[in-house]
Design an enzyme around this catalytic site. Structure first.
Site, PDB file in Angstrom:
ATOM      1  N   THR A 109       0.838  -1.198   0.000  1.00  0.00           N
ATOM      2  CA  THR A 109       0.000   0.000   0.000  1.00  0.00           C
ATOM      3  C   THR A 109       0.873   1.246   0.000  1.00  0.00           C
ATOM      4  OG1 THR A 109      -0.194   0.145   2.425  1.00  0.00           O
ATOM      5  CG2 THR A 109      -1.798  -1.235   1.257  1.00  0.00           C
ATOM      6  N   SER A 161       3.018   4.310  -4.651  1.00  0.00           N
ATOM      7  CA  SER A 161       3.255   5.207  -5.782  1.00  0.00           C
ATOM      8  C   SER A 161       4.455   6.119  -5.561  1.00  0.00           C
ATOM      9  CB  SER A 161       2.007   6.059  -6.061  1.00  0.00           C
ATOM     10  OG  SER A 161       1.743   6.942  -4.982  1.00  0.00           O
ATOM     11  N   GLY A 166       8.049   7.009  -2.530  1.00  0.00           N
ATOM     12  CA  GLY A 166       8.754   6.814  -1.274  1.00  0.00           C
ATOM     13  C   GLY A 166       9.058   5.375  -0.912  1.00  0.00           C
ATOM     14  N   GLY A 207       7.079   2.940  -0.115  1.00  0.00           N
ATOM     15  CA  GLY A 207       6.232   1.967  -0.804  1.00  0.00           C
ATOM     16  C   GLY A 207       6.729   1.628  -2.190  1.00  0.00           C
ATOM     17  N   TYR A 266       0.184  11.578  14.898  1.00  0.00           N
ATOM     18  CA  TYR A 266       0.964  10.642  14.093  1.00  0.00           C
ATOM     19  C   TYR A 266       1.668   9.623  14.986  1.00  0.00           C
ATOM     20  CZ  TYR A 266       4.443   8.923  10.753  1.00  0.00           C
ATOM     21  OH  TYR A 266       5.236   8.113   9.961  1.00  0.00           O
TER      22      TYR A 266
END
Length: 236
Positions: free
Chosen positions: A6, A9, A11, A13, A144
């Site tokens: 997930t 697109s 970084g 991932g 976060y």
């Protein structure tokens, strides 16, 4: 084996998708809105782009139904996430709710949808991406930090629950990595964070991807419920 990454697109991932593809996985490249980037990455690694807003359980359900045509996901990398910076009391309820919906709720719901296939096969691997802030906390990133602490707790608890089904659940906990999410802090802050890191530099997405690939491999076959820091010594 089929792997779903997930937030692939960009970084960490994207780096993980590339590394896993090089290791022989067929990779489902998940994205929320950056379709062009996801399709480019998928084309480069012979993967398959898939889309869903992970804050929306209906979209997760639709995505997992689409994924089923390709087979059973044997490796799930829960990497997608969002962050917000600011004083705790200044963060709006709407922003806080979306952050937890993506970082915690979406991760858990997607795992819940894919877990039955792993249980049927009596094997599988789930790797969650937390953060050093989930371990030690960070001022002005309270929401976060709390969400990533939840990721760590989820990892440990689920590992105990599904180990008897031959499923391993682990977590990587990146420190300060050169990603779009961290670049929002500005060059001066990033330089200060590098100075606070014993290895005296910022990490790369590829270094986190290597840790993910290790936890997914047979070399980590007796490792579950663990948090693997990739932080250059930032937290020791």
């Amino acid at each position: 084996m089929l792997a779903l990454v997930t937030g692939a697109s960009r970084g960490i991932g994207a780096a993980a998708a590339g590394k896993l593809a090089a290791d022989g996985y067929t990779v489902l490249v998940h994205y929320r809105e950056n379709r062009a980037s996801a399709e480019k990455i998928a084309a480069e690694i012979r993967g398959i782009p898939v889309q869903a807003d992970l804050a929306d359980f209906t979209q997760i359900d639709r995505m997992t139904e689409e994924i089923a045509q390709y087979g059973t996901v044997g490796l799930l990398v829960n990497n997608a996430g969002m962050s917000v910076t600011g004083l705790f009391q200044d963060i709006s309820d709407e922003t806080a709710q979306r952050l937890f919906a993506v970082n915690v709720g979406g991760m858990m719901h997607l795992t819940k949808r894919l877990l039955p296939g792993m249980i049927r096969q009596q094997k599988g691997c789930i790797i969650n991406v937390a953060s050093v802030w989930g371990e030690v906390g960070a001022a002005c990133e309270v929401h976060y930090s709390a969400s990533k602490a939840a990721v760590i707790g989820f990892t440990k608890a689920l590992a105990k629950e599904v180990g008897f089904s031959g499923i391993r659940v682990n977590c990587v906990s990146p420190g300060v990595i050169d990603t779009d999410m961290n670049r929002m802090h500005g060059a001066e802050t990033m330089a200060e964070l590098a100075d606070e890191t014993p290895l005296a530099r910022i990490g790369t997405p590829e270094e986190v991807a290597q840790a993910i690939a290790f936890l997914a491999s047979d070399a980590a076959g007796f490792i579950t419920g663990q948090v693997l820091p990739v932080n250059g010594g930032f937290s020791i």
